[in-house]
Structures are given as C-alpha cells and as structure tokens.
Design an enzyme around this catalytic site. Sequence first.
Site, PDB file in Angstrom:
ATOM      1  N   LYS A 187       4.215  11.040   0.822  1.00  0.00           N
ATOM      2  CA  LYS A 187       4.551   9.804   1.546  1.00  0.00           C
ATOM      3  C   LYS A 187       5.827   9.186   0.974  1.00  0.00           C
ATOM      4  O   LYS A 187       6.752   8.842   1.708  1.00  0.00           O
ATOM      5  CB  LYS A 187       3.405   8.795   1.421  1.00  0.00           C
ATOM      6  CG  LYS A 187       3.762   7.393   1.869  1.00  0.00           C
ATOM      7  CD  LYS A 187       2.595   6.437   1.755  1.00  0.00           C
ATOM      8  CE  LYS A 187       2.474   5.718   0.443  1.00  0.00           C
ATOM      9  NZ  LYS A 187       3.415   4.599   0.237  1.00  0.00           N
ATOM     10  N   ASN A 188       5.866   9.054  -0.358  1.00  0.00           N
ATOM     11  CA  ASN A 188       6.976   8.323  -0.968  1.00  0.00           C
ATOM     12  C   ASN A 188       8.283   9.110  -0.957  1.00  0.00           C
ATOM     13  O   ASN A 188       9.351   8.543  -1.183  1.00  0.00           O
ATOM     14  CB  ASN A 188       6.620   7.898  -2.396  1.00  0.00           C
ATOM     15  CG  ASN A 188       5.604   6.761  -2.391  1.00  0.00           C
ATOM     16  OD1 ASN A 188       5.264   6.233  -1.330  1.00  0.00           O
ATOM     17  ND2 ASN A 188       5.116   6.400  -3.562  1.00  0.00           N
ATOM     18  N   CYS A 202       1.627  -3.066  -0.146  1.00  0.00           N
ATOM     19  CA  CYS A 202       0.479  -3.506  -0.945  1.00  0.00           C
ATOM     20  C   CYS A 202       0.819  -4.755  -1.753  1.00  0.00           C
ATOM     21  O   CYS A 202       1.932  -4.888  -2.266  1.00  0.00           O
ATOM     22  CB  CYS A 202       0.061  -2.383  -1.903  1.00  0.00           C
ATOM     23  SG  CYS A 202      -0.674  -0.984  -1.062  1.00  0.00           S
ATOM     24  N   ARG A 205       6.726  -8.466  -6.430  1.00  0.00           N
ATOM     25  CA  ARG A 205       7.556  -7.424  -5.822  1.00  0.00           C
ATOM     26  C   ARG A 205       8.875  -7.970  -5.244  1.00  0.00           C
ATOM     27  O   ARG A 205       9.144  -7.849  -4.046  1.00  0.00           O
ATOM     28  CB  ARG A 205       6.781  -6.644  -4.740  1.00  0.00           C
ATOM     29  CG  ARG A 205       5.529  -5.986  -5.271  1.00  0.00           C
ATOM     30  CD  ARG A 205       4.910  -5.016  -4.300  1.00  0.00           C
ATOM     31  NE  ARG A 205       5.480  -3.688  -4.413  1.00  0.00           N
ATOM     32  CZ  ARG A 205       5.039  -2.621  -3.747  1.00  0.00           C
ATOM     33  NH1 ARG A 205       4.032  -2.734  -2.925  1.00  0.00           N
ATOM     34  NH2 ARG A 205       5.603  -1.451  -3.898  1.00  0.00           N
ATOM     35  N   ASP A 210       0.677   4.325  -9.704  1.00  0.00           N
ATOM     36  CA  ASP A 210      -0.133   4.594  -8.505  1.00  0.00           C
ATOM     37  C   ASP A 210      -1.416   5.361  -8.836  1.00  0.00           C
ATOM     38  O   ASP A 210      -2.379   5.320  -8.071  1.00  0.00           O
ATOM     39  CB  ASP A 210       0.680   5.401  -7.477  1.00  0.00           C
ATOM     40  CG  ASP A 210       1.739   4.548  -6.790  1.00  0.00           C
ATOM     41  OD1 ASP A 210       1.784   3.332  -7.049  1.00  0.00           O
ATOM     42  OD2 ASP A 210       2.517   5.103  -5.999  1.00  0.00           O
ATOM     43  N   ARG A 268      -2.756   4.744   5.176  1.00  0.00           N
ATOM     44  CA  ARG A 268      -1.311   4.568   4.977  1.00  0.00           C
ATOM     45  C   ARG A 268      -0.753   5.674   4.094  1.00  0.00           C
ATOM     46  O   ARG A 268       0.452   5.958   4.148  1.00  0.00           O
ATOM     47  CB  ARG A 268      -1.024   3.203   4.341  1.00  0.00           C
ATOM     48  CG  ARG A 268      -1.316   2.030   5.282  1.00  0.00           C
ATOM     49  CD  ARG A 268      -0.786   0.703   4.730  1.00  0.00           C
ATOM     50  NE  ARG A 268       0.356   0.941   3.891  1.00  0.00           N
ATOM     51  CZ  ARG A 268       0.489   0.504   2.641  1.00  0.00           C
ATOM     52  NH1 ARG A 268      -0.444  -0.237   2.103  1.00  0.00           N
ATOM     53  NH2 ARG A 268       1.567   0.789   1.944  1.00  0.00           N
TER      54      ARG A 268
HETATM   55  C1  UD1 Z   1       7.754   2.664  -5.380  1.00  0.00           C
HETATM   56  C2  UD1 Z   1       6.609   3.393  -4.731  1.00  0.00           C
HETATM   57  C3  UD1 Z   1       5.279   2.866  -5.239  1.00  0.00           C
HETATM   58  C4  UD1 Z   1       5.225   2.933  -6.749  1.00  0.00           C
HETATM   59  C5  UD1 Z   1       6.453   2.248  -7.358  1.00  0.00           C
HETATM   60  C6  UD1 Z   1       6.547   2.390  -8.873  1.00  0.00           C
HETATM   61  C7  UD1 Z   1       7.431   4.014  -2.537  1.00  0.00           C
HETATM   62  C8  UD1 Z   1       7.347   3.810  -1.078  1.00  0.00           C
HETATM   63  N1  UD1 Z   1       6.674   3.196  -3.288  1.00  0.00           N
HETATM   64  O1  UD1 Z   1       7.654   1.283  -5.016  1.00  0.00           O
HETATM   65  O2  UD1 Z   1       4.234   3.653  -4.686  1.00  0.00           O
HETATM   66  O3  UD1 Z   1       4.077   2.268  -7.212  1.00  0.00           O
HETATM   67  O4  UD1 Z   1       7.665   2.813  -6.796  1.00  0.00           O
HETATM   68  O5  UD1 Z   1       6.513   3.724  -9.230  1.00  0.00           O
HETATM   69  O6  UD1 Z   1       8.130   4.897  -3.028  1.00  0.00           O
HETATM   70  N2  UD1 Z   1      11.325  -4.910  -9.161  1.00  0.00           N
HETATM   71  C9  UD1 Z   1      12.060  -6.050  -9.373  1.00  0.00           C
HETATM   72  N3  UD1 Z   1      13.149  -6.283  -8.571  1.00  0.00           N
HETATM   73  C10 UD1 Z   1      13.524  -5.415  -7.589  1.00  0.00           C
HETATM   74  C11 UD1 Z   1      12.772  -4.240  -7.394  1.00  0.00           C
HETATM   75  C12 UD1 Z   1      11.669  -4.015  -8.192  1.00  0.00           C
HETATM   76  O7  UD1 Z   1      11.758  -6.862 -10.247  1.00  0.00           O
HETATM   77  O8  UD1 Z   1      14.521  -5.681  -6.901  1.00  0.00           O
HETATM   78  C13 UD1 Z   1      10.131  -4.656  -9.982  1.00  0.00           C
HETATM   79  C14 UD1 Z   1       8.856  -4.687  -9.119  1.00  0.00           C
HETATM   80  O9  UD1 Z   1       8.393  -5.987  -8.922  1.00  0.00           O
HETATM   81  C15 UD1 Z   1       7.903  -3.866  -9.933  1.00  0.00           C
HETATM   82  C16 UD1 Z   1       8.824  -2.816 -10.560  1.00  0.00           C
HETATM   83  O10 UD1 Z   1      10.147  -3.339 -10.476  1.00  0.00           O
HETATM   84  O11 UD1 Z   1       7.329  -4.630 -10.944  1.00  0.00           O
HETATM   85  C17 UD1 Z   1       8.754  -1.455  -9.884  1.00  0.00           C
HETATM   86  O12 UD1 Z   1       9.169  -1.566  -8.556  1.00  0.00           O
HETATM   87  P1  UD1 Z   1       9.896  -0.385  -7.790  1.00  0.00           P
HETATM   88  O13 UD1 Z   1      10.164   0.772  -8.710  1.00  0.00           O
HETATM   89  O14 UD1 Z   1      11.034  -0.972  -7.048  1.00  0.00           O
HETATM   90  O15 UD1 Z   1       8.774   0.050  -6.782  1.00  0.00           O
HETATM   91  P2  UD1 Z   1       8.877   0.298  -5.232  1.00  0.00           P
HETATM   92  O16 UD1 Z   1      10.148   0.986  -4.912  1.00  0.00           O
HETATM   93  O17 UD1 Z   1       8.535  -0.968  -4.514  1.00  0.00           O
END
Ligand code: UD1
Length: 418
Positions: A22-23, A116, A121, A305, A397
């Site tokens: 998925k990711n 989620c 986030r 995850d 999902r």
């Molecule tokens: C992706 C994955 C999700 C996985 C996560 C971490 C997909 C669709 N989803 O989510 O399944 O759990 O990586 O491996 O690929 N953060 C900030 N500012 C930002 C962006 C992120 O502070 O602008 C923080 C987030 O709040 C969180 C951490 O960074 O605490 C990790 O987020 P991120 O790596 O961005 O996860 P996703 O891309 O949302």
Amino acid sequence: MDIWHVRGGNRLFGSCRVQGSKNASLPILAASVARPVRSRLKNVPRLKDVDAALQILSHLGCRVERDEHELLIDSSSFTGAEIPRELMEEMRSSVIFMGALLARCGEAKLSLPGGCQLGKRPIDLHLSALRQMGAEITEEGRDIFCRAEKLHGAEIELRFPSVGATENIMLAACAAEGETTIHGAAREPEIVSLQDYLRGIGVEISGAGSGIVSIKGAERRDEAAYTIPGDRIVASTLACACAAAGGRIILSGVDSDHFSTVLHFLNEAGCDIINFNDIVEISSDGKLHAPGHIITAPYPGFPTDAQPILMAALLRSQGTTHITETIFENRFRQVGELRRLGGDIAVSGTEAVLRGVKKLRGDTLTAPDLRGGAAMIVAGLHAEGETIIIDAGHIARGYESFDDTLCALGADVWTEHK
Ligand code: UD1
C-alpha cells in the site's frame, strides 16, 4: 459497517503470496500525474486507499483503467490542479499530490489530508521544503493553496526523516530548475520504490535508501512500467498471526530484509524463521516468551506500523516486554481494546509494559485505526471463543481480502458488511 469475527484456537498452515505494498503504491499513484506519461503498474493491491488515490487521479482528468492488480494510468489528459476536500480526507497520502501537482502545473489547491488518528501528524516539513524550492503556500483553515512560477533546486535538511515529506520533495523536484538534495531523507523501502518508478518516467534521481537523495531534473518519456513490491507490513502481520496462533506458514513475494526487525523479535520470542530470497518460513508452537525491548524507529529500525501487531502477538508470552513508541504520539490506541481480551498492558506516555497472561478471552472490540484493527485480528486468533471487531472498515484500507487469506491458512474468521 464492516464487522470481523475471529474464532481463536486454530493453528495456521500453508503458503501465501503477500499482496503489493500500500505505502509503495500510493506515492507512485500521486507521482503518475507529476509528468504527462502512460504508466502501467502491476501488483497494485485492491484497497480502499488505492481506490481513493484513483478517484483523485480521475478527478484531475487522468484516464485510469484497471484489470485486477494491473493499472494503466494516462496522465496526458490532465485537466486541473484542485482536489476537493472530501477526496483529500479519505487518506493521509493525498498530501503527496501537493508535490506532484506543483511539478505538473506549478499550482495545487487542496486541503489537509485524512488518515489514521495517530497524533497531531503535522505537515510543516512538507510545506517548509516546498517553500525552500520556491513555492508560495497559504493556508486558510484546512485549505492549502500552493503556487510556483518556477520551482528551483535546493539543499533541504529534514530535521526528521519524514516519509511523506521526502516523497513530496522528490516529486516537486522533478520539475525544479537545478539540483535538489534532501539531507536526512527517509530511508524506507517505499522511497526506493518511488525512485525506481521516477527513473522509469525519465527523472534523474539517486540516493534513495540512504539519507541523501538527489534529484537533477527529468527528460520526457511517454510510457513507463513498474511492479509494486510486496507489502512488508502485511507480511509482518501474517508472521505475527502465525507466531501467536502457532503453526507453520511460508510467505513469498516480499523481501525479507524489509521486515527483518519484526522477524528478529519473533525469533527472539521463540519462533523458527527460515529465509531464502523472497521466501520466509515462520514456525511457532504458539508458546512465546518476551523478546526484549521493542523500540520503534525510522527505517531500518523497527516499524511503528508493526508495533500494535507484535504487541497483540505477545499478549500470551511468558515474561514482560517493554515497548517504546518513538514515531507517533498516539500509537497505543489498541491497548484499551486488547485489555478487554484479558491483555495486561500498562501505558505511560511513549512506554508500554506488557506482562504476558495465560489466557485471552474473546470479546467485542472496536478497531481504532488500520494497524490497530490488524492487531485485534491477531489477538483474536489466540483468544478463547469469538472476538468480534466492529467498525472494522479501516482494515480494508490496507489489507486486501484479508479474511480469505487467513481462512486459506486455516483460521476461523469471517466478515460481514452491515
Ligand atoms: C508513513 C506511512 C505510515 C508510517 C509512517 C512512519 C504511508 C502512506 N504512510 O506516514 O504508514 O507509519 O510513514 O513510518 O506511507 N512529522 C512532522 N512534520 C511533518 C511530517 C511528519 O512532525 O511535516 C512527524 C509526524 O507527526 C510523525 C513522524 O514525523 O510523528 C513520522 O511521520 P512521517 O514519516 O511523515 O509519516 P507519514 O509519511 O505520514
């Protein structure tokens, strides 16, 4: 409403080809609009989040054809840069369309993404990186307006290796003048997949999988083909299900290196693991013991995850397991529900302490989110009696026909849609 029924006690036996990731699929679907190209994608899982991405592509004027797990996306018919709020809120990955649309037409009108509820986030890292590349971004409530007369390359330092921010920068950089380098980039296998796809559509990019990714621009290509790799979190879920229920399963179609940290803890908990290329065999007598301190971390660390899912598998293990969650602030939402089955878990901030119990007893649970829902299925497989998971729509999902997959391995599970 989706309802899962899990009757515990059956061991799992057999082979299973793991679905496409998925990711990996979602950012590639967003990337398919970044340049005018016909993309043929294979091994794309049939999931609610993939459907949501395809709806966005159709809304943007792309032609989408689907034949089971194969997709043909023609983005040369692209018509507009606006994504309505109801489509953005379907999932988290919709935010990656921001970089793709900026690359395609220098404009993106969208809103904050859904997904989620794992904590705040924020998307500050995405926005500040795109601003460094020349985008002007204004936020009004949940709406985001991005414009760039011309994107330019930049040296971007990420204070945290965000997967989504790394993906957004990679996509925007496809259209930037000059070279973009991301320092502190996420190193997840999904970043490498995105790089591989981008190369196929003519982008000059290197470094994915290391902490430094460089994007130098792109040349025109009319067609591209890419096969989505196997899903390391679905593979982890099946491995944890077998560990908890007992049995012997063989997983194929997924690189075992991509979930080696999960396999490591299952091995420490008493499972036998045999690896050969993209085939992994997991055997368990269902009698696990505490495997040591589990600490989630960006790849190649233990994946956040898989944390709720491994927790669910260890509920009946002998001894005490400490779990530290370092990625999301609200990733223990499964705990209250697992306690209803008899699980003994104490949570304080980012720390959970799990004391193994002798017995779990089925109950009616509510799935809090995608991986929390998967955790409940794993818990139900080694609970006595029936576990009913209501409001389980999140599971579809990320997991394709997961009830059929588990039944084929011998589990007693079924689903209803009410
Ligand atoms: C992706 C994955 C999700 C996985 C996560 C971490 C997909 C669709 N989803 O989510 O399944 O759990 O990586 O491996 O690929 N953060 C900030 N500012 C930002 C962006 C992120 O502070 O602008 C923080 C987030 O709040 C969180 C951490 O960074 O605490 C990790 O987020 P991120 O790596 O961005 O996860 P996703 O891309 O949302």
